[in-house]
Design an enzyme around this catalytic site. Structure first.
Site, mmCIF file in Angstrom:
data_model
loop_
_atom_site.group_PDB
_atom_site.id
_atom_site.type_symbol
_atom_site.label_atom_id
_atom_site.label_comp_id
_atom_site.label_asym_id
_atom_site.label_seq_id
_atom_site.Cartn_x
_atom_site.Cartn_y
_atom_site.Cartn_z
ATOM 1 N N HIS A 1 0.799 -1.197 -0.125
ATOM 2 C CA HIS A 1 0.069 -0.087 0.108
ATOM 3 C C HIS A 1 0.712 1.135 -0.103
ATOM 4 O O HIS A 1 1.293 1.672 0.986
ATOM 5 C CB HIS A 1 -1.058 -0.045 1.247
ATOM 6 C CG HIS A 1 -1.926 1.049 1.321
ATOM 7 N ND1 HIS A 1 -3.197 0.960 1.810
ATOM 8 C CD2 HIS A 1 -1.962 2.350 0.759
ATOM 9 C CE1 HIS A 1 -3.809 1.941 1.722
ATOM 10 N NE2 HIS A 1 -3.043 3.099 0.860
ATOM 11 N N HIS B 1 1.502 5.272 -2.137
ATOM 12 C CA HIS B 1 0.859 6.189 -3.151
ATOM 13 C C HIS B 1 2.163 6.863 -3.757
ATOM 14 O O HIS B 1 2.719 7.739 -3.187
ATOM 15 C CB HIS B 1 0.006 7.489 -2.722
ATOM 16 C CG HIS B 1 -1.046 6.780 -1.768
ATOM 17 N ND1 HIS B 1 -2.267 6.660 -2.341
ATOM 18 C CD2 HIS B 1 -1.349 6.389 -0.580
ATOM 19 C CE1 HIS B 1 -3.187 6.525 -1.541
ATOM 20 N NE2 HIS B 1 -2.554 5.858 -0.539
ATOM 21 N N LEU B 2 2.217 6.541 -4.945
ATOM 22 C CA LEU B 2 3.608 6.918 -5.699
ATOM 23 C C LEU B 2 3.349 8.250 -6.453
ATOM 24 O O LEU B 2 4.298 8.863 -7.015
ATOM 25 C CB LEU B 2 4.177 5.913 -6.732
ATOM 26 C CG LEU B 2 4.772 4.587 -5.808
ATOM 27 C CD1 LEU B 2 5.480 3.698 -6.905
ATOM 28 C CD2 LEU B 2 5.836 5.091 -4.673
ATOM 29 N N HIS C 1 -10.340 0.502 1.720
ATOM 30 C CA HIS C 1 -10.223 1.332 2.614
ATOM 31 C C HIS C 1 -11.582 1.468 3.332
ATOM 32 O O HIS C 1 -12.655 1.649 2.700
ATOM 33 C CB HIS C 1 -10.144 2.824 1.918
ATOM 34 C CG HIS C 1 -10.063 3.819 2.919
ATOM 35 N ND1 HIS C 1 -9.043 4.812 3.190
ATOM 36 C CD2 HIS C 1 -10.817 4.298 4.150
ATOM 37 C CE1 HIS C 1 -9.283 5.623 3.939
ATOM 38 N NE2 HIS C 1 -10.421 5.264 4.794
ATOM 39 N N HIS D 1 -4.975 -0.797 5.919
ATOM 40 C CA HIS D 1 -4.791 0.205 7.023
ATOM 41 C C HIS D 1 -5.875 0.093 8.192
ATOM 42 O O HIS D 1 -6.300 1.072 8.524
ATOM 43 C CB HIS D 1 -4.230 1.694 6.703
ATOM 44 C CG HIS D 1 -5.449 2.311 5.620
ATOM 45 N ND1 HIS D 1 -6.669 2.213 5.766
ATOM 46 C CD2 HIS D 1 -5.257 3.026 4.383
ATOM 47 C CE1 HIS D 1 -7.417 2.886 4.827
ATOM 48 N NE2 HIS D 1 -6.393 3.411 4.017
ATOM 49 N N ASP E 1 1.554 2.792 3.837
ATOM 50 C CA ASP E 1 0.568 3.805 3.413
ATOM 51 C C ASP E 1 1.272 5.186 3.107
ATOM 52 O O ASP E 1 0.884 6.181 3.361
ATOM 53 C CB ASP E 1 -0.631 3.862 4.334
ATOM 54 C CG ASP E 1 -1.656 4.833 3.488
ATOM 55 O OD1 ASP E 1 -1.393 5.180 2.479
ATOM 56 O OD2 ASP E 1 -2.783 5.269 4.396
ATOM 57 N N HIS F 1 2.786 14.405 0.578
ATOM 58 C CA HIS F 1 2.016 15.664 0.150
ATOM 59 C C HIS F 1 2.984 16.569 0.310
ATOM 60 O O HIS F 1 4.077 16.414 1.156
ATOM 61 C CB HIS F 1 1.040 15.771 1.161
ATOM 62 C CG HIS F 1 -0.069 14.909 0.900
ATOM 63 N ND1 HIS F 1 -1.371 14.800 -0.105
ATOM 64 C CD2 HIS F 1 -0.534 13.839 1.812
ATOM 65 C CE1 HIS F 1 -2.147 13.689 0.184
ATOM 66 N NE2 HIS F 1 -1.780 13.191 1.144
HETATM 67 O O1 DOR Z 1 -4.556 9.718 4.949
HETATM 68 C C1 DOR Z 1 -4.779 9.283 3.766
HETATM 69 N N1 DOR Z 1 -4.186 9.705 2.607
HETATM 70 N N2 DOR Z 1 -5.747 8.451 3.455
HETATM 71 C C2 DOR Z 1 -6.463 8.059 2.272
HETATM 72 O O2 DOR Z 1 -7.522 7.511 2.252
HETATM 73 C C3 DOR Z 1 -5.742 8.686 0.892
HETATM 74 C C4 DOR Z 1 -4.383 9.000 1.362
HETATM 75 C C5 DOR Z 1 -3.602 9.751 0.166
HETATM 76 O O3 DOR Z 1 -3.720 9.627 -1.064
HETATM 77 O O4 DOR Z 1 -3.061 11.010 0.570
HETATM 78 ZN ZN ZN Z 2 -3.505 4.999 1.381
#
Ligand code: DOR
Ligand code: ZN
Length: 418
Positions: A58, A60-61, A172, A211, A279, A283
């Site tokens: 899990h 996010h790239l 999720h 998660h 996870d 950002h």
């Molecule tokens: O905290 C989170 N960030 N929960 C999510 O469901 C998406 C993820 C994100 O893509 O930043």
């Molecule tokens: Zn996630």
């Protein structure tokens, strides 16, 4: 191409001094004394252990239009440095990975930019025509966010497609109808699990709750375990952090209470929560710090040191870490990986269990250079990450290799040992 790696190996039969020989990307032989062949890497030393390559199911790239947050190159460089040989990417990108044409573009981009191997999840499409055989051939699973009541016509078709194609349905599990203002209580997670489990009972797909964050969620999960094919993962932050309400620890599902952490840790130890994921959700710091900023933070470069620190403190065993971060993800995703034995892919993660240092996000390979764990003292460092017989991280340096879609391990593995 042959690589022989020597040292203390974490094998399915326990720790042993020996060698692994990786030939053309696959583990050919494991033994106490192997004739050195090809290149040789020796990891002798008191605190050093060679683990099966870690898999993070899990992450996010980002990339595409969110490349300012992270891209395949920086995200997988973070993976390599963090000891991860395969990372499985979430489809909530811009544009979303929920059409065949975007999926094809995504795979091409990943092949050009990723330095470790990658897997892909497909998002629920807007039209059922997108649910094609080629999607199943490129992906390892379907990612589902729970819809509001009555929403999501195509979701049903997608769940049936996953059942037919044996794609893991990764959920999720927060049910949005339980959100109250800004509050996302554990009841939302338990209700989400109940809803999805009921559908799995009906449609027969393999359900994976990702998660997992709460004791209530875990209790709900345990109620369904006997009746459907059901698994789960949790993340280091749900095992180690308690809700503080500040932007840096904002994540969805939210951090919870001490009793939740305790229950989740027991779940991991008992194998009821099969896997641990980062996870990794980078950002830009400025967005993150806004009052209603996004949830998530980078995790690939802190996950393993945090878990090894728990091993050092006796809260987890090394075997439990290997099971949760390598064996279980491999088995859930159907990959011939996760074990140091002949026939598995030649992915290894070498760690030093004795080295202590403080987490310093300014050193991250990720574009997101912050962490809720910053400044924390950890014991356990990644020395080397080997992907298909090639060192991608060694002596503090990430090599610019080319990753491949880990979905191809299935057919390639059969071919290599036919
Ligand atoms: O905290 C989170 N960030 N929960 C999510 O469901 C998406 C993820 C994100 O893509 O930043
Ligand atoms: Zn996630």
């Amino acid at each position: 191409m042959t690589l022989t790696v020597k040292g203390r190996l974490f094998t399915p039969h326990g720790l042993m001094e020996g060698c692994v020989r990786i030939s053309e990307g696959w583990i050919e032989e494991v033994g106490r004394e192997l004739r050195p062949e090809g290149e040789m890497l020796d990891f002798g030393g008191k605190n050093r252990v060679i683990l099966p390559g870690l898999i993070d199911m899990h992450v996010h790239l980002r990339d595409f239009r969110l490349a300012y947050k992270e891209d395949f190159r920086t995200g997988t460089r973070a993976a390599a440095k963090g000891g991860y040989t395969v990372v499985v990417d979430m489809p909530n990108t811009l544009p979303k990975v929920n059409t065949l044409s975007v999926l094809r573009r995504r795979e091409e981009l990943a092949k050009r930019r990723a330095v470790v191997d990658f897997g892909l999840y497909f998002g629920v499409p807007d039209r059922k025509e997108e649910l094609r055989k080629e999607v199943a051939k490129k992906c390892l699973g379907l990612k589902v966010y729970l819809p509001e009541e009555g929403e999501g016509e195509v979701l049903w078709e997608a769940l049936r497609f996953a059942a037919r194609e044996d794609l893991l349905v990764v959920v999720h599990a927060e049910d949005p109808s339980f959100f109250r203002g800004g509050e996302r209580p554990p009841e939302a997670e338990a209700a989400g699990i109940r809803r999805m489990a009921g559908w799995s009972l009906k449609e027969g797909f393999r359900l994976h709750i990702t998660h997992l964050s709460s004791r209530l969620g875990l209790e709900e999960l345990n109620r369904w375990k006997e009746r459907i094919r059901l698994s789960a993962d949790t993340c280091p932050h749900y095992l180690l952090l308690t809700y503080r309400g500040d932007p840096l620890t904002r994540v969805f599902p939210p951090l919870r209470q001490a009793w939740d952490r305790k229950a989740l840790l027991a779940g991991v130890r008992e194998g009821k929560v099969e896997a641990i994921t980062s996870d990794h959700a980078p950002h830009r710091l400025e967005e993150k710090m806004e009052p209603d900023g996004p949830g998530g933070f980078p995790g690939l470069e802190t996950e393993l040191p945090l878990l090894l620190t728990m091993v050092k403190k006796g809260r987890l065993s090394l075997g439990e870490v290997v099971r949760a971060c390598s064996q279980a993800p491999a088995s859930l995703l159907g990959l011939p990986a996760g074990r140091i034995e002949r026939g598995c892919v030649g992915n290894l993660t070498v760690v030093d269990l004795g080295e202590s240092y403080r987490i310093d996000p300014s050193e991250f390979e990720s574009k997101a250079k912050y962490s809720p764990f910053q400044g924390m003292r950890v014991t356990g460092k990644v020395l080397c990450t080997i992907v298909r017989g090639q060192p991608v991280f060694l002596e503090g340096t990430v090599e610019e290799r080319r990753g491949t879609n880990a979905r191809s391990y299935r057919e390639a593995g059969q071919a290599a040992f036919a």
